[in-house]
Design an enzyme around this catalytic site. Structure first.
Site, mmCIF file in Angstrom:
data_model
loop_
_atom_site.group_PDB
_atom_site.id
_atom_site.type_symbol
_atom_site.label_atom_id
_atom_site.label_comp_id
_atom_site.label_asym_id
_atom_site.label_seq_id
_atom_site.Cartn_x
_atom_site.Cartn_y
_atom_site.Cartn_z
ATOM 1 N N GLU A 191 0.838 -1.213 0.000
ATOM 2 C CA GLU A 191 0.000 0.000 0.000
ATOM 3 C C GLU A 191 0.871 1.261 0.000
ATOM 4 O O GLU A 191 0.776 2.125 0.874
ATOM 5 C CB GLU A 191 -0.954 -0.024 1.197
ATOM 6 N N GLU A 386 -5.096 -8.732 -1.011
ATOM 7 C CA GLU A 386 -5.821 -8.547 0.251
ATOM 8 C C GLU A 386 -7.304 -8.347 -0.030
ATOM 9 O O GLU A 386 -7.662 -7.478 -0.823
ATOM 10 C CB GLU A 386 -5.319 -7.332 1.035
HETATM 11 C C1 BGP Z 1 -4.319 -3.098 4.993
HETATM 12 C C2 BGP Z 1 -2.979 -3.697 5.382
HETATM 13 C C3 BGP Z 1 -3.046 -5.013 6.037
HETATM 14 C C4 BGP Z 1 -4.300 -5.247 6.864
HETATM 15 C C5 BGP Z 1 -5.549 -4.679 6.212
HETATM 16 C C6 BGP Z 1 -6.791 -4.798 7.086
HETATM 17 O O1 BGP Z 1 -4.161 -1.737 5.000
HETATM 18 O O2 BGP Z 1 -2.169 -3.849 4.229
HETATM 19 O O3 BGP Z 1 -1.865 -5.102 6.816
HETATM 20 O O4 BGP Z 1 -4.146 -4.781 8.134
HETATM 21 O O5 BGP Z 1 -5.359 -3.351 5.876
HETATM 22 O O6 BGP Z 1 -6.911 -3.651 7.888
HETATM 23 P P1 BGP Z 1 -7.095 -3.762 9.455
HETATM 24 O O7 BGP Z 1 -6.066 -4.730 9.922
HETATM 25 O O8 BGP Z 1 -6.914 -2.382 9.968
HETATM 26 O O9 BGP Z 1 -8.494 -4.301 9.667
#
Ligand code: BGP
Length: 496
Positions: A191, A386
């Site tokens: 990201e 993701e």
């Molecule tokens: C993205 C990241 C992941 C993961 C995901 C889910 O931004 O790349 O690392 O964390 O978000 O978000 P969260 O964990 O805040 O629910």
């Protein structure tokens, strides 16, 4: 009639990140990372994303003064560090073809500028990759997923320093050389666009360390260094690992105009460009004109070194990977409009789609829209690295976990993904659902925001046995992979 399936060789799997899953934050010679000093859910409003990411020098001093693993949940994660053999075996039981993970920079160079790499850290990932390959699972490795050594922040001011490019290049040369026979799929920065929204986690930047400076300019200067480093990482990968594929990784934030008012549509277009500018740069190898215009209009001056433009142009990425969780609405005037939470953002709530327990708006059609947009824009293979549903899972009396809501979310998104591939002609390499095993949330630092096919017996305060329990979705995903997606349509065949 034969059921719809995904293309032959589609890479089904799951994704984690070292800083959220490993734990062992001081084991095996690992240095303290940026994420080991990240604030906990204990003192922030978990619905206010921006509050969660305000990090001060005082916060870091406090974090470095304690070994506390309650207030700093990422320090224990899901204890993958001690469970990796068991976990990867469970991934293999689901039939994973690929497993996305990150290498913690602070496990390889504990202070980023150490004269020699940490052999115990290198050996740990050798062991992890050997476990994967033992089951025929391809590693997909993220080089930087919010894990730079904290010393990079304290001594070099994170990615603001040009020296960090050299340190990162040395890290990449080390891991590509060490794992050249085990890893062929790589991502540079997770990201990469998130540096603008959480500069500490992504760029190691703390505003109070830049008194009198335009912090937005600091962020974009740091981002320039990451773009150069990403291009050099692509070059190094291709040279050391012939046939390797290197991807950029974008937070795919898909915006809808709240109304058909031209002002709202313009706001949507501007919002989409505010994230595309990063992947544009890594795919086309140059800053897009609209980003340069933004720099000019805001008086932002990026310092480049001779050769930077040529390096960026010469080494663009091979594929475009991204995270997609939800879509969002935007409007020119948000007065009296209800807000909705999202992945590193807040936006206007869309009244036409449901929300998760954490307020993220569930929109599988938005995934198809995102895939079409990205493929039409870049004409490069996509990889969804993701996608998933953070939810409150409960272990029932009989020890099972019925996460039918997660199956419903994933099924709808996987069907939308196939529509984009089959009906819209999108080329997609694979899909690694986020948090294939429960892990610490990036934004809220909670374990209770669970994403996994595998439950981990650990609460928000680190209490528990860390026992692994397959959820209902574990067995469901096993079928999806075994049938290459055909089982997604079982319910349609049986008519329910
Ligand atoms: C993205 C990241 C992941 C993961 C995901 C889910 O931004 O790349 O690392 O964390 O978000 O978000 P969260 O964990 O805040 O629910």
């Amino acid at each position: 009639m034969s059921k719809r399936t995904f293309p032959e060789g589609f890479l089904w799997g799951g994704a984690t990140a070292a800083n959220q899953v490993e734990g062992g934050w001081k084991e095996g010679g690992k240095g303290i990372s940026v994420s080991d000093c990240a604030r906990s859910h204990l003192d922030v409003d978990v619905t206010d994303y921006h509050a969660q990411n305000k990090v001060t020098s005082e916060d870091i001093e406090k974090a470095l003064a304690t070994d506390d693993e309650v207030y700093y949940p990422k320090r224990h994660g899901s204890d993958f560090y001690h469970h990796y053999k068991e976990d990867i075996k469970m991934f293999a039981e689901m039939g994973f073809k690929v497993y996305r993970l990150s290498i913690a920079w602070s496990r390889i160079f504990p202070n980023a500028d150490d004269p020699e790499p940490n052999e115990e850290g290198l050996q740990f990932y050798d062991n992890v990759f050997d476990e994967c390959l033992k089951y025929g699972i391809e590693p997909l490795v993220t080089m930087s997923h919010y894990e730079p050594p904290i010393n990079l922040v304290l001594k070099y001011n994170g990615w603001y320093s040009r020296k960090t490019v050299d340190l990162f290049v040395r890290f990449v040369e080390t891991i590509c050389t060490r794992y050249k026979d085990k890893v062929k799929y790589w991502l540079t920065f997770n990201e990469v666009d998130s540096i603008i929204r959480h500069p500490y986690t992504t760029g190691g930047l703390i505003e109070d360390r830049f008194p009198g400076k335009n912090f937005e300019e600091v962020i974009f200067q740091s981002m320039h260094h990451q773009f150069v480093a990403s291009a050099l990482a692509t070059k190094i990968c291709h040279e050391i690992i012939p046939g390797s594929k290197v991807g950029c990784m974008l937070t795919k934030l898909t915006y809808y105009p709240y109304t058909c008012k031209p002002e709202d549509v313009l706001t949507m277009q501007q919002s989409m460009r505010s994230t595309y500018c990063y992947s544009d740069t890594q795919v086309f190898g140059e800053y897009p004109a609209y980003l340069l215009a933004r720099f000019r209009n805001k008086g932002i001056h990026i310092v480049k070194e001779t050769g930077d433009d040529e390096i960026m142009k010469a080494y663009p990425v091979d594929f475009v990977s991204f995270s997609y969780y939800h879509s969002s609405c935007v409007a020119a005037d948000t007065t009296n409009l209800e807000q909705a939470a999202g992945n590193t953002i807040t936006a206007v709530k869309n009244p036409y789609v449901p929300s998760s327990d954490w307020g993220w708006q569930i929109d599988p059609i938005g995934l198809r829209i995102s895939m079409v947009d990205l493929y039409d824009r870049y004409r490069k293979p996509l990889f969804i690295v993701e996608n998933g549903l953070g939810a409150k899972d409960v272990v029932k009396e009989d020890g099972t976990i019925d996460d039918q809501y997660r199956i419903d979310y994933l099924k709808a998104h996987m069907k939308a993904m196939l529509d984009a591939i089959e009906y819209d002609g999108v080329e997609c390499m694979g899909y690694t659902s986020w948090g294939c095993i429960d892990l610490v949330s990036e934004s809220t630092k909670q374990m209770s925001k669970r994403y996994g096919y595998i439950y981990v017996d650990c609460d928000d305060y680190g209490n528990g046995t860390y026992k692994r329990i397959p959820k209902k979705s574990f067995y469901w995903y096993k079928d999806v992979i075994a049938t290459n997606g055909a089982s997604l349509f079982d319910d349609e065949e049986s008519g329910n």
